[in-house]
Design an enzyme around this catalytic site. Structure first.
Site, PDB file in Angstrom:
ATOM      1  N   GLU A  74     -46.750  64.363 -34.470  1.00  0.00           N
ATOM      2  CA  GLU A  74     -47.743  65.281 -33.911  1.00  0.00           C
ATOM      3  C   GLU A  74     -47.356  66.743 -34.174  1.00  0.00           C
ATOM      4  OE1 GLU A  74     -48.613  65.105 -29.583  1.00  0.00           O
ATOM      5  OE2 GLU A  74     -50.491  64.175 -30.178  1.00  0.00           O
TER       6      GLU A  74
ATOM      7  N   HIS B 238     -35.378  41.501 -41.721  1.00  0.00           N
ATOM      8  CA  HIS B 238     -36.077  40.313 -42.192  1.00  0.00           C
ATOM      9  C   HIS B 238     -37.590  40.517 -42.189  1.00  0.00           C
ATOM     10  CE1 HIS B 238     -32.418  37.714 -42.170  1.00  0.00           C
ATOM     11  NE2 HIS B 238     -32.004  38.760 -41.476  1.00  0.00           N
TER      12      HIS B 238
ATOM     13  N   LYS C 215     -61.851  62.581 -30.042  1.00  0.00           N
ATOM     14  CA  LYS C 215     -62.363  62.728 -28.678  1.00  0.00           C
ATOM     15  C   LYS C 215     -63.805  63.215 -28.688  1.00  0.00           C
ATOM     16  CE  LYS C 215     -58.054  64.077 -26.403  1.00  0.00           C
ATOM     17  NZ  LYS C 215     -57.425  65.174 -25.661  1.00  0.00           N
TER      18      LYS C 215
END
Lengths: 441, 441
Positions: free
Chosen positions: A283, A304, A418
């Site tokens: 961010e 793995h 948003k």
């Protein structure tokens, strides 16, 4: 936190690192002189000494009350108001914290998403148990936590009555204004402050993180002590400053096309810390079409799964490995007289030693395979070390962002989804955007 | 599973996708003619119809016994012998499975790492509870699971005696040879087969995944039914084959420099499925200095951590979004007469509708921000859909790997760390390598 540079040899020369001294110290100068972009969000910089001591006492007292009267603490928050506390509790206690027998409450996180299934399951878990709620939101109007708070507030009022609920709801919010602050004052909930000058991803050492962490039984003063030592030590000149050198190294590697950093650890207790790291750096740096892409793995499990890619895939990655020197507990591997699995070559020692050999073997294999490995040594999983590490990463991130040439303290891109969501949800004021979006769906 | 292409417009033209038809069908041809590299590992290709029906009955019976006599099932395995089962159980049941009240055993995973703390905590959780163990290892000598099995075998023998332990240990291993098979035969443990022609990351629809999944209370026949339908449907020609088109799209985007794929979901139950996806694709494609780097996020939580980077960071990424059409349960959002948080604009509907608007808003925001979004629609979180999805991804991965020009079924890079670790642990036969490594440490 100690930087080990030997596994970047062959990728980054000493000279190249020395060359970064001036721009790294310039970046640190921007930070300390408080003259860089985002300088309105530098409250974290001297927080380890300037924090509100009275509030810390209130946090401890609230935590004691919650421990006494609750089986479950529900922490309501999203992003920076959620990840830090969870990461701390998993690191300092255990990723299996809620499954272990203990004398502190279970801690669950709500309002960090919009999944109805998850909410229903949390409510099921709360049935028949005593609950407290810590809602963390600066404004009180962020969709996810506000929705969850509606639900849990109602639940508590039904279960305990208005008075009972009052003594079980703790609001971490703006000091003076906002919906949640108003509600808290009206209803008489105890409040803790979200500072104006500390962004969400830098907030774990404030009430945002410290109240849930204290409820889990951790010594929050020790956390602050570790951070304070880091604050002093990490003012050193470049040559003696592992934090600055880490910031410089990341930028050197980024400029060579190693634009994905994988945060590696060998302890499952670090998995959420790595998520916190992804938030902090992603961010802060991911803007203006640049920034290191942050990823994470937990070894040996992920050797793995992602191990093959790291060893031989596209050479766009470097690893930063957390080496925790002292395990919290150990397990002595006894000889098996039968030795059917031929594993006796690794018995007669502690399991942490085997884990260490996996770490050393992997660092050697990956660096030989073309992946620079930065190693950061951490003493242990104590509160002190946690506080130190948090400050180390916060400062490294700020300096690294300034070297990269971005404002490490804003997040303009988070608004886009948003706004679209509000428009699609018919929020008043978004009518025009709604029309445009519907055409694109 | 249905592919939605509209959010890649502007990044990939219809013509460009059509151009990929020949090489995609050629890759699929390699697969079906069993003439491509790695063709010794194609047992998964017709597994949904060719699987051992008697063994599936034995799996169901064993699961019933475990459900009856155990509070906890410990699944011992690493990599492909661990991730598939855990991902399935979190997806089909819940990420909070172990914390919910239920009439099936808790399920914990051991031997997927070398952390002593984690092992000690598992042992603590087992105290005073009835345990069964499913150890999953083809050879029986892989360090992590073999170490854990030593510990739990001893625990069971101490707790239940040799006979009691025998009835509580289930070995999923090689059909005829290997340490674990020998031990199982000698001790009389029930065994299930790990096929020679199915690699670990392709093994979730075999006994490797199905026994733990059945213990969690899922209908494993329904899983196989879903996979069988996928197997038939995904033989269609390119134009009607979403699996082939997904494989083609990934390669188109990779060739444009979008070499990081982020698997996105809006349900916390998908978090471990995304880890399974990372293993499947990362280990299959990450070789010979190429391959898409697989990453994952869970929204809306991670919109507040990785969201900023995705919206505005380095434009090296594309997203593949799992859109689960029907939630498992829902939550109706009632109006709050006070409406202090101004959220009433989103009440009067189910929470899943709000989650859907977050999904739509985000896909629009990210694709507008320069991130191509591939959407994969999945009907629901049923066993049938899970089986379908697993087969879809397995086949897409194989085809995608062939298009990329690698052997999607080997993992040569995984040996490097193991060999180093063995050398550092003084394993006999590694003396020379040990000397060289010690010099580099």
């Amino acid at each position: 936190m100690k930087l080990v540079k030997k596994y970047i040899h062959g990728f980054v020369s000493e000279e190249s690192l020395r060359t970064m001294k001036t721009q790294t110290e310039a970046a640190a100068g921007l930070l300390h002189s408080r003259t860089g972009p985002g300088n309105e969000f530098l409250g974290w910089l001297d927080l380890p000494v300037s924090y509100d001591k009275d509030e810390l006492e209130r946090i401890k007292n609230a935590a004691e009350r919650i421990k006494k009267n609750s089986d479950v603490l529900i922490v309501i928050g999203i992003g920076g108001s959620y990840l830090g506390a969870r990461a701390a509790i998993e690191f300092l206690k255990s990723p299996l914290y809620n499954n272990l027998k203990k004398d502190t409450p279970d801690i669950y996180y709500a309002g960090n998403g919009i999944s109805p299934e998850y909410l229903n399951e949390l409510l099921e878990i709360c049935e028949g148990r005593n609950i407290s709620v810590n809602v963390i939101s600066k404004s009180g109007t962020t969709t996810e936590p506000a929705l969850a708070f509606r639900v849990f507030k109602k639940l508590l009022e039904k279960k305990y009555g208005a008075d009972g609920a009052r003594s079980r709801i703790y609001c971490t919010t703006d000091k003076v204004k906002g919906t949640l602050k108003e509600l808290a004052d009206e209803k008489g909930y105890e409040t803790f402050a979200i500072a104006d000058d500390i962004g969400g991803r830098y907030s774990v050492l404030t009430a945002v993180g410290l109240l849930p962490i204290a409820v889990s039984g951790c010594d929050v003063s020790e956390i602050m002590r570790g951070a304070a030592v880091a604050m002093e030590e990490l003012k050193a000149p470049f040559e003696q400053n592992d934090c600055y050198q880490y910031a410089a190294l990341r930028n050197i590697l980024y400029r060579c096309g190693k634009h994905t950093e994988i945060m590696v650890s060998y302890d499952p207790a670090f998995v959420l810390m790595a998520e916190w790291y992804k938030q902090l750096f992603g961010e802060s740096e991911g803007k203006e079409n640049k920034g290191i892409f942050p990823a994470a793995v937990n070894f040996s499990a992920d050797l793995h799964s992602m191990g093959q890619y790291i060893q031989e895939g596209l050479r766009i990655i470097f690893e930063t490995v957390i080496d925790i020197k002292k395990p919290k507990t150990d397990f002595f591997l006894e000889d098996d007289p039968e030795n059917l699995d031929s594993l006796n070559f690794l018995t007669g020692q502690n399991m942490s030693e085997v884990n260490r050999k996996a770490f050393e073997g992997t660092v050697l294999a990956h660096s030989q395979g073309g992946v620079p490995n930065i190693v950061l040594e951490l003493e242990d999983r104590s509160e002190y070390s946690f506080g130190y590490m948090v400050y180390f990463f916060e400062k490294a991130c700020a300096v690294s962002g300034y070297i990269l040439g971005v404002n490490p303290f804003n997040q303009p891109g988070v608004e886009a989804y948003k706004n679209n969501m509000f428009a699609l949800l018919n929020k008043p004021g978004y009518e025009k955007q709604r029309e445009e979006l519907l055409k694109r769906l």
